[in-house]
Design a protein around this motif. Structure first.
Motif, PDB file in Angstrom:
ATOM      1  N   GLU A   1       6.647  51.436  37.910  1.00 19.97           N
ATOM      2  CA  GLU A   1       8.075  51.139  37.755  1.00 19.97           C
ATOM      3  C   GLU A   1       8.428  49.994  38.695  1.00 19.97           C
ATOM      4  O   GLU A   1       7.976  49.969  39.842  1.00 19.97           O
TER       5      GLU A   1
ATOM      6  N   ASN B   1      11.225  49.164  40.246  1.00 27.90           N
ATOM      7  CA  ASN B   1      11.976  49.640  41.412  1.00 27.90           C
ATOM      8  C   ASN B   1      12.052  51.167  41.368  1.00 27.90           C
ATOM      9  O   ASN B   1      13.088  51.738  40.990  1.00 27.90           O
ATOM     10  N   PRO B   2      10.954  51.840  41.730  1.00 29.35           N
ATOM     11  CA  PRO B   2      10.922  53.303  41.608  1.00 29.35           C
ATOM     12  C   PRO B   2      11.934  53.987  42.525  1.00 29.35           C
ATOM     13  O   PRO B   2      12.137  53.572  43.662  1.00 29.35           O
ATOM     14  N   THR B   3      12.536  55.023  42.004  1.00 29.37           N
ATOM     15  CA  THR B   3      13.472  55.819  42.809  1.00 29.37           C
ATOM     16  C   THR B   3      12.674  56.780  43.688  1.00 29.37           C
ATOM     17  O   THR B   3      11.448  56.926  43.534  1.00 29.37           O
ATOM     18  N   LYS B   4      13.374  57.452  44.577  1.00 26.63           N
ATOM     19  CA  LYS B   4      12.729  58.416  45.459  1.00 26.63           C
ATOM     20  C   LYS B   4      12.079  59.529  44.637  1.00 26.63           C
ATOM     21  O   LYS B   4      10.964  59.967  44.926  1.00 26.63           O
ATOM     22  N   ARG B   5      12.781  59.960  43.607  1.00 25.61           N
ATOM     23  CA  ARG B   5      12.244  61.020  42.749  1.00 25.61           C
ATOM     24  C   ARG B   5      10.988  60.543  42.033  1.00 25.61           C
ATOM     25  O   ARG B   5      10.004  61.288  41.912  1.00 25.61           O
ATOM     26  N   GLN B   6      10.983  59.319  41.537  1.00 23.79           N
ATOM     27  CA  GLN B   6       9.820  58.784  40.828  1.00 23.79           C
ATOM     28  C   GLN B   6       8.604  58.666  41.745  1.00 23.79           C
ATOM     29  O   GLN B   6       7.473  58.908  41.327  1.00 23.79           O
ATOM     30  N   LYS B   7       8.853  58.298  43.000  1.00 22.33           N
ATOM     31  CA  LYS B   7       7.758  58.202  43.971  1.00 22.33           C
ATOM     32  C   LYS B   7       7.140  59.576  44.235  1.00 22.33           C
ATOM     33  O   LYS B   7       5.917  59.734  44.250  1.00 22.33           O
ATOM     34  N   ASN B   8       8.008  60.575  44.466  1.00 20.92           N
ATOM     35  CA  ASN B   8       7.516  61.933  44.695  1.00 20.92           C
ATOM     36  C   ASN B   8       6.772  62.470  43.475  1.00 20.92           C
ATOM     37  O   ASN B   8       5.718  63.109  43.597  1.00 20.92           O
TER      38      ASN B   8
ATOM     39  N   THR C   1      10.295  66.628  44.525  1.00 23.23           N
ATOM     40  CA  THR C   1      10.737  66.065  43.240  1.00 23.23           C
ATOM     41  C   THR C   1      11.899  66.874  42.678  1.00 23.23           C
ATOM     42  O   THR C   1      12.877  66.315  42.159  1.00 23.23           O
TER      43      THR C   1
ATOM     44  N   THR D   1      15.220  66.253  44.593  1.00 20.03           N
ATOM     45  CA  THR D   1      15.873  64.964  44.338  1.00 20.03           C
ATOM     46  C   THR D   1      16.679  64.957  43.042  1.00 20.03           C
ATOM     47  O   THR D   1      17.543  64.087  42.854  1.00 20.03           O
ATOM     48  N   ARG D   2      16.414  65.902  42.148  1.00 24.80           N
ATOM     49  CA  ARG D   2      17.186  65.955  40.903  1.00 24.80           C
ATOM     50  C   ARG D   2      18.050  67.215  40.805  1.00 24.80           C
ATOM     51  O   ARG D   2      18.833  67.375  39.869  1.00 24.80           O
TER      52      ARG D   2
END
Length: 455
Positions: free
Chosen positions: A170, A172-179, A390, A393-394
Motif C-alpha cells: 500500500e 500509504n499504509p495505515t496503522k491497522r494495515q501495518k499490523n 489489528t 485499531t478498527r
C-alpha cells in the motif's frame, strides 16, 4: 459468493481468536517452559540429581530401597528410575492415599533428598500445559479444543491472507494495515511448523488421544502390537506411548502364586519368592537393556516387573532415541524375560507418534529442536499480539466490532473444509455443531429484526 465465503472465514477466525487466545497464550507459555525443563531441573535440583549423601557406606539397591521405606514409613516403592551417571537413582514412593514422593539415592544407594512430585518444575509445566493445573475431563477437553481451534485459526488465516489484500503493498499504509500485514506474514510463515507441533501433541489429549490410541489398538499393522488391553494407570507414566495401555503378562503360576497379593504390590511385605531389584537389573543387563530405564513393580501375586526405555517419559535424564524404545516384562519370581516389545515391532502409526511426541517436547534432535520450537512458539505469540492490535485499531467504542456476516448461506468449499477438519479432529467437529447453531440463531434474530423494521 466469494466475498461471503471470505467474510465467513473472517468472522469465525475472529470469534475463535477472541475466545481461545487466553488459553492459547497459556498453552504456548507453558509449552516454552516445558521445552527447557531438563535444563531448568538440572540446575534447580542439583542436590537431588547429582550430589552425594554424607553417608559413605556402600549399600545394595535393595538395601537402599529398604532404608528409604524405613525413613518414609507410610510410603512404599512402586517405581525405580535407573539413570546413567552422573544422575542419582530416583524412587517413586506411594502411600495408601495415592500421594507420591520422589526419593533420590546416590551411587552408594544412600538417601540424598526427596521431592513432592506435584510441584517439580516439569510436572507443573506439564499440568498447566495439559490441564491448566486444574485437571478434570471438562478442562482437558477445553485445552484440546483450544489446540484444535488453533489449527483452524492458522489455516483460515492462510486463506484470508491470499484472498485478501493483507500482503499487498500500500502506498500509504495505515496503522491497522501495518499490523494486519505483520499478523498475516508471520502467521503464514509459521503455519506449517505450528500445525506439526500441535498435531504431535494431540496423542496426549483426552478425546483425540484416546481416539488415536484406540485406532492403533484395533489395527496392529499400523498401530501397536496386538496385546490384550486395559485402561492405563498412574504407574505407567514412564512407559512408552505405544505400549502404555498394554496389559502386562502374568508371572508363572505355582507355589509362589499362593503368597499374599494386593492390588498394588507393597514391597515392604513382598512374597518371599520374589526376586530382588538387583537380580532384576542383572536380568535386564543380560537382555541387553542398558540404563537409563524405569522399573515398575508388579501388581499382585501374578504381576510382573515392567522394565522400559521411552522417548517421551517427561523425566530428566530418562528419554532415549525412538529407535531405543523398548518395553519388557520379567517374571517376578524367576526373573525370566517373558516378553519384549520394541520400536521395530510398532506399526506405522505408533512409529509416527514415537517420533512426533519428542519432536513436540523439543528433545528429538537436541538443542536445534528446542530452538526451532522456541522460535515457532514466540512467533505464534507475536501473531496473536499483532492480531489483537489489528482488532483494536478498527474496534468501535462499546462494540465488539465483529466482521460482517453477509449471508446465512454456506459455500460448498467452506462446508467441505470444515467437515474435513471436523473428521480429523472429532472434538473440533462436535464444537462446530454448537457454532453453527449459534450462527443460525443470530441469522434468525437478524431476519426477525429486519421484518419488524420493514413493517
Amino acid at each position: 459468493m466469494e466475498k461471503n465465503n471470505y467474510n465467513r472465514f473472517w468472522r469465525w477466525h475472529f470469534y475463535a481468536a477472541l475466545f481461545m487466545t487466553p488459553l492459547l497464550i497459556t498453552l504456548t507459555l507453558s509449552g516454552i517452559g516445558y521445552l527447557f525443563y531438563t535444563n531448568v531441573e538440572n540446575n534447580m535440583y542439583k542436590n537431588e540429581f547429582f550430589n552425594k549423601s554424607t553417608q559413605i557406606e556402600q549399600l545394595t539397591i535393595d538395601q537402599g530401597i529398604e532404608k528409604a521405606q524405613q525413613t518414609f514409613k507410610d510410603y512404599s516403592v512402586s517405581k525405580i528410575i535407573a539413570l546413567e551417571d552422573p544422575y542419582n537413582t530416583r524412587l517413586t514412593m506411594t502411600n495408601k492415599d495415592g500421594d507420591q514422593k520422589y526419593v533420590f539415592l546416590d551411587s552408594n544407594y544412600q538417601i540424598v533428598g526427596s521431592q513432592n512430585p506435584k510441584y517439580t518444575f516439569s510436572n507443573v509445566m506439564r499440568e498447566v500445559h495439559s490441564s491448566l493445573f486444574v485437571g478434570g475431563t471438562l478442562v482437558n477437553y477445553l485445552v484440546e479444543l483450544a489446540a484444535c481451534w488453533a489449527i483452524f485459526l492458522l489455516l483460515s488465516g492462510i486463506y484470508m491472507t491470499f484472498k485478501g489484500r493483507a500482503l499487498k503493498k500500500e502506498p500509504n499504509p495505515t496503522k491497522r494495515q501495518k499490523n494486519l500485514k505483520w499478523h498475516a506474514l508471520l502467521g503464514t510463515i509459521i503455519t506449517f511448523p505450528m500445525v506439526i507441533i500441535i498435531f504431535t501433541g494431540l496423542p496426549w489429549s483426552a478425546f483425540m488421544g484416546d481416539f488415536i490410541y484406540s485406532a492403533a489398538q484395533k489395527h496392529p499393522s499400523i498401530g501397536i502390537p496386538a496385546l490384550k488391553q486395559n485402561p492405563p494407570t498412574s504407574d505407567m507414566s514412564e512407559i512408552p506411548w505405544a505400549t502404555r495401555k498394554n496389559e502386562p503378562p502374568a508371572s508363572s503360576e505355582g507355589s509362589h502364586a499362593e503368597h499374599n497379593g494386593m492390588a498394588q504390590m507393597d514391597n515392604m511385605s513382598k512374597p518371599s519368592g520374589m526376586i530382588t531389584v538387583q537380580q532384576l537389573m542383572n536380568e535386564a543387563e543380560k537382555a541387553n537393556i542398558s540404563k537409563p530405564y524405569s522399573i515398575i513393580y508388579p501388581k499382585g501375586e501374578k504381576g510382573v516387573y515392567t522394565v522400559s526405555k521411552g522417548s517421551n517419559t517427561g523425566v530428566t535424564g530418562l528419554d532415549v532415541s525412538p529407535y531405543d524404545e523398548v518395553t519388557t516384562y520379567f517374571d517376578q519370581y524367576s526373573g525370566k524375560l517373558i516378553s519384549k516389545v520394541g520400536y521395530q515391532d510398532y506399526g506405522i502409526l505408533a512409529k509416527w507418534f514415537t517420533w512426533g511426541i519428542p519432536l513436540h517436547e523439543g528433545h528429538l534432535f537436541g538443542w536445534l529442536n528446542k530452538v526451532i520450537n522456541l522460535i515457532v512458539c514466540l512467533s505464534f505469540l507475536l501473531v496473536m499480539f499483532w492480531g489483537f492490535k489489528t482488532w483494536l485499531t478498527r474496534k468501535k467504542k462499546n462494540s465488539v466490532s465483529a466482521p460482517p456476516n453477509l449471508s446465512s448461506k454456506l459455500s460448498i468449499g467452506f462446508i467441505i473444509f470444515m467437515v474435513i477438519l471436523g473428521c480429523i479432529m472429532p472434538l473440533f467437529g462436535i464444537s462446530l455443531i454448537l457454532v453453527v447453531l449459534i450462527e443460525m440463531i443470530f441469522s434468525f434474530k437478524n431476519k426477525f429484526q429486519n421484518v419488524n423494521i420493514a413493517k
